[in-house]
Design a protein around this motif. Structure first.
Motif, PDB file in Angstrom:
ATOM      1  N   ASP A 110       0.669  -1.278   0.331  1.00 58.12           N
ATOM      2  CA  ASP A 110      -0.057   0.190  -0.074  1.00 58.12           C
ATOM      3  C   ASP A 110       1.081   1.213   0.245  1.00 58.12           C
ATOM      4  N   GLY A 130     -12.116   5.464  -3.398  1.00 58.00           N
ATOM      5  CA  GLY A 130     -11.985   4.409  -3.861  1.00 58.00           C
ATOM      6  C   GLY A 130     -11.968   4.684  -2.027  1.00 58.00           C
ATOM      7  N   GLU A 131     -11.674   3.009  -1.866  1.00 58.76           N
ATOM      8  CA  GLU A 131     -11.556   2.778  -0.747  1.00 58.76           C
ATOM      9  C   GLU A 131      -9.859   2.013  -0.613  1.00 58.76           C
ATOM     10  N   ASP A 132      -9.432   3.143  -0.462  1.00 58.60           N
ATOM     11  CA  ASP A 132      -7.484   2.966   0.353  1.00 58.60           C
ATOM     12  C   ASP A 132      -7.656   3.893   1.299  1.00 58.60           C
ATOM     13  N   SER A 133      -7.758   3.535   2.544  1.00 55.06           N
ATOM     14  CA  SER A 133      -7.594   5.261   3.276  1.00 55.06           C
ATOM     15  C   SER A 133      -5.321   4.627   3.338  1.00 55.06           C
ATOM     16  N   TYR A 144      -3.878   7.036   0.776  1.00 56.76           N
ATOM     17  CA  TYR A 144      -4.167   7.953   1.330  1.00 56.76           C
ATOM     18  C   TYR A 144      -3.283   8.889   1.735  1.00 56.76           C
ATOM     19  N   LYS A 191     -15.040  11.899  -3.951  1.00 57.58           N
ATOM     20  CA  LYS A 191     -16.424  10.995  -3.211  1.00 57.58           C
ATOM     21  C   LYS A 191     -17.368  10.542  -3.866  1.00 57.58           C
ATOM     22  N   SER A 194      -9.046   2.853  -6.916  1.00 59.10           N
ATOM     23  CA  SER A 194      -8.610   1.984  -5.625  1.00 59.10           C
ATOM     24  C   SER A 194      -9.201   0.904  -6.748  1.00 59.10           C
ATOM     25  N   SER A 220     -10.931  -1.673  -5.080  1.00 63.10           N
ATOM     26  CA  SER A 220     -12.858  -1.242  -5.018  1.00 63.10           C
ATOM     27  C   SER A 220     -13.918  -0.615  -6.027  1.00 63.10           C
TER      28      SER A 220
END
Lengths: 123, 666
Positions: free
Chosen positions: B41, B72-75, B78, B101, B115, B117
């Motif tokens: 990541d 997308g979901e990639d904390s 980010y 968003k 991402s 997702s």
């Protein structure tokens, strides 16, 4: 001293006949309207018994007695009318606003009896 | 085994150290395994930064910040990028990391990282960023068609890599630094892409070819159906034509029929003339037979004459025999025979001729007779038809009569119902008045009864001997007064009873001439109590004359009582009712006005409608004014009502005045 009684009726012949009938036993004062009756009560504190006709213009018997009772609560009131007793009369009897209700034509014996028993109560 | 040996050679304290070391090793390996994903990541973040450094944007695209959008979901990516945001610069611009968003926020971006997702939406995202010169970096995107830069991770080598699709980059006017591939990237195989696209194309072509065949088949079918339809249309046309032909034929036949009918009529006329001719001929024949008979008679006579003559001749012959011998005698006889034969011949020919003529006439008569019989048949048929029509007419006539009877019956019933209604409404009004009237009677009754009581007393007083003269006089005076009052009482009772009587007195349809004013006064007497009860002042301004009208006094009484009760009921207290009468052009106006609550416009339109009432149930029948209306109509009188809400109501009744003053009742 003879007792004073007041009779209120808008028919002058009725007040005349009432005076004739009971003038011998009592001091009868008559009035031809509720307003006149109230004036007489003001000026004649010795009046103990008040009899009134029911249907009269401007102020009927019950209205006159209600007004009179506000100032002269110790006096005894009754109604003589040509009508059969209705709900207002029943109520007046049940709350003690009037002690007797009698029908016309005049029944001399009944009226005399009720006046006498009212006088007894006041004593 | 080895460990066992070691165990045997080591002291117990070293054993503990080994266990400790072993646990540490296990822990380290676990951490490595977990950190593999984490390190990927963070590698992604580094790759995004580095990759973006090897791409050049067209001039003027980058102003202000270098914007990198994360979608997308990639904390972790980010967070890593966000942490480095302040210290890093790209394309000589400060970096700004923006979480995305929605696709509407991408306009100002230079790099968009999508991402894993969101790989299922990559087609849509890819179409959205078209012509915006945004570098799209994807994560394990399976479809090379949409890739610009795609980051991948090889778990076996524990190494991240990336793919480049130059074509997509060039479409967005982004140029690539050739060194980019040195960073460990591979190019997407465009040939493969081409091949798959071509295979797809071929598949599509095949599919369209089969569809084309199908369409052709359908077209053929259609042509066949069209042909069938055309056939059908043709046959329909043929049918139509034959129908038209038949119609023409029918027309012709009907024309022929018409012609035949005309001919028949002509024949009929001819027949009649022939009949007449036959009649004339018959007469002629009978005349001729008569002549023939007379001719026969003549012939007979002649025969007789001849016989006598022949007798004479025989005598003569005898004479001739005597005189001129036998020859002369025979010549004479032969001549007579010749004469006779000629005569007979003439008669015979004439008879033959007449017979012939007679036969021809008979034939004509017979023909005419046949024609006559046919005509008679037709006439009989017509007659039968006529009889049938007559019968049906009789039937409908009968039906009509039954219906009329029924209608008459219904009308009678309606009339009866109306009378009953009027009566019951009258009783209802009487009901309203009864208690008041009773009171009005009881007062004068009291005059009489109390008067009698007092009279008895006075009389017994008078009989006492010890009374003084002036006392007696006083008693007598009082008796006089009492009797006067009693008289007043009796008069009043009499008045009330009379008024009530007027209300209920009259027969249903009796019509007399009566005084309207008297009726008004009767009504006022009956209503006296109602007026007094509500302290209603009554202002009566009637004309001095009695004002006669023709009609039913009881019904007019009912009308006035009804209107006056309405006025009384409209007034709550201290009211005024005015009753006036006026005459104009032989018309009599009675005006009743009150200052009561009035009627609103909506109700005013309906006050004469039956059963229309604004009173509470049981207080009014809703029939009063509708009956008023019908009674007044019966009297040819008219009623007008005007009203103003909270001001009062004015009722005007227009009567036809008679003033003939005959036969007033009372």
């Amino acid at each position: 001293m003879t007792k004073s009684i007041l009779y209120v009726d808008d028919e002058p012949i009725n007040t005349f006949l009432f005076s004739k009938m009971f003038g011998v036993s009592y001091h009868v004062i008559t009035a031809n309207s509720g307003q006149e009756g109230l004036d007489i009560l003001m000026n004649n504190p010795d009046v103990k018994i008040v009899l009134s006709d029911m249907k009269m213009p401007k102020m009927d018997g019950i209205e006159f007695i209600k007004t009179a009772r506000e100032t002269f609560s110790e006096k005894n009131y009754m109604i003589i009318s040509g009508f059969m007793a209705d709900s207002r009369i029943e109520e007046a009897l049940s709350i003690g606003l009037i002690s007797y209700y009698m029908n016309k034509p005049f029944n001399k014996v009944e009226i005399a009896k009720n006046i006498e028993s009212s006088l007894q109560q006041i004593k | 085994m080895n460990s066992k040996i070691i165990q045997n050679h080591l002291p117990p304290s070293s054993k503990f150290v080994i266990i400790k070391l072993f646990t540490l090793c296990v822990f380290f390996l676990c951490t490595l395994a977990i950190s593999a994903q984490t390190s990927y990541d963070s590698q992604k973040a580094a790759l995004i930064i580095r990759l973006s450094d090897h791409i050049s944007w067209p001039n003027g695209k980058i102003k202000g910040n270098f914007n990198i959008g994360i979608m997308g979901e990639d904390s972790i990516t980010y967070k890593t990028l966000k942490d480095g945001e302040a210290s890093l610069k790209r394309q000589n611009r400060p970096i700004k990391i923006i979480p995305i968003k929605s696709l509407s926020e991408i306009d100002n971006l230079h790099v968009l990282f999508v991402s894993k997702s969101l790989n299922h939406r990559i087609e849509k995202i890819s179409s959205k960023i078209e012509n915006k010169q945004i570098l799209l970096i994807t994560d394990h995107c399976p479809d090379p068609k949409y890739i610009m830069l795609n980051i991948t991770y090889n778990p076996k080598l524990k190494q991240s890599a990336f793919e480049v699709n130059k074509a997509n980059l060039m479409l967005e006017n982004l140029s690539i630094n050739p060194k980019l591939l040195l960073l460990g990237g591979t190019e997407v195989d465009l040939r493969d892409l081409y091949r798959t696209a071509r295979a797809e194309l071929e598949e599509e072509q095949q599919r369209s070819a089969t569809q084309k065949i199908e369409i052709e088949v359908q077209e053929k079918k259609l042509v066949r159906q069209l042909f069938q339809i055309n056939n059908l249309i043709d046959s329909t046309k043929a049918l139509q034509e034959s129908i038209v032909n038949k119609e023409l034929l029918m027309l012709k036949v009907s024309n022929d029929l018409e012609q035949q009918k005309q001919e028949f009529i002509q024949h009929d006329i001819k027949y009649k003339t022939q009949q007449h001719n036959i009649y004339l001929k018959n007469r002629e024949i009978s005349r001729k037979i008569k002549t023939l008979d007379s001719l026969k008679l003549i012939a007979d006579r002649n025969n007789r004459v001849i016989e006598t003559q022949s007798a004479q001749l025989a005598i003569n012959k005898k004479h001739i025999i005597y005189q001129k011998k036998l020859l002369t005698q025979s010549i004479t006889i032969a001549m007579v025979f010749v004469l006779l034969g000629l005569l007979l011949l003439v008669v015979y020919i004439r008879m033959r001729l007449l017979n012939k003529r007679l036969r021809i006439s008979y034939d004509t008569i017979e023909d005419a007779n046949i024609q006559l019989e046919l005509n008679q048949k037709d006439i009989t048929e017509l007659n039968t038809n006529l009889l049938e029509t007559n019968d049906s007419l009789h039937q409908s006539n009968e039906n009509l009569r039954i219906k009329t009877d029924k209608l008459e019956h219904t009308i009678d019933e309606l009339k009866l119902t109306q009378q009953k209604l009027i009566q019951s409404e009258k009783m209802a009004a009487l009901g309203i008045l009864t208690s008041g009237v009773a009171h009005e009677v009881l007062n004068p009754l009291n005059f009489v009864k109390s008067g009698i009581d007092l009279l008895k007393d006075s009389i017994s007083d008078l009989t006492q001997a010890h009374l003084l003269e002036h006392e007696k006089e006083a008693k007598l005076e009082s008796i006089k007064e009492l009797t006067n009052h009693m008289e007043t009482g009796v008069e009043r009772i009499d008045n009330i009873v009379r008024s009530l009587n007027a209300f209920s007195r009259s027969k249903e349809n009796e019509k007399v001439s009566f005084s309207l004013h008297d009726t008004v006064n009767d009504c006022v007497t009956i209503l006296e109590h109602e007026l007094k009860k509500k302290s209603i002042q009554l202002s009566q301004n009637l004309l001095a004359s009695p004002e006669m009208i023709i009609g039913n006094p009881g019904k007019i009484h009912q009308v006035l009582i009804n209107i006056l009760i309405n006025s009384v009921q409209a007034i709550s207290t201290d009211g005024l009712i005015k009753i006036n009468s006026e005459t104009k052009n032989n018309l009599l106006y009675l005006i009743i006005e009150d200052n009561g609550c009035g009627i609103n416009n909506k109700d005013l339109e309906q006050i004469f409608d039956p059963f229309y009432t604004t009173k509470d149930p049981g207080e009014g029948t809703g029939l009063g004014l509708s009956i008023v209306y019908s009674i007044l109509q019966e009297h040819q009188a008219e009623i007008y009502v005007t009203s103003e809400l909270n001001k009062g109501t004015k009722v005007t009744i227009k009567f036809i005045s008679t003033n003939d003053k005959i036969n007033p009742i009372r």
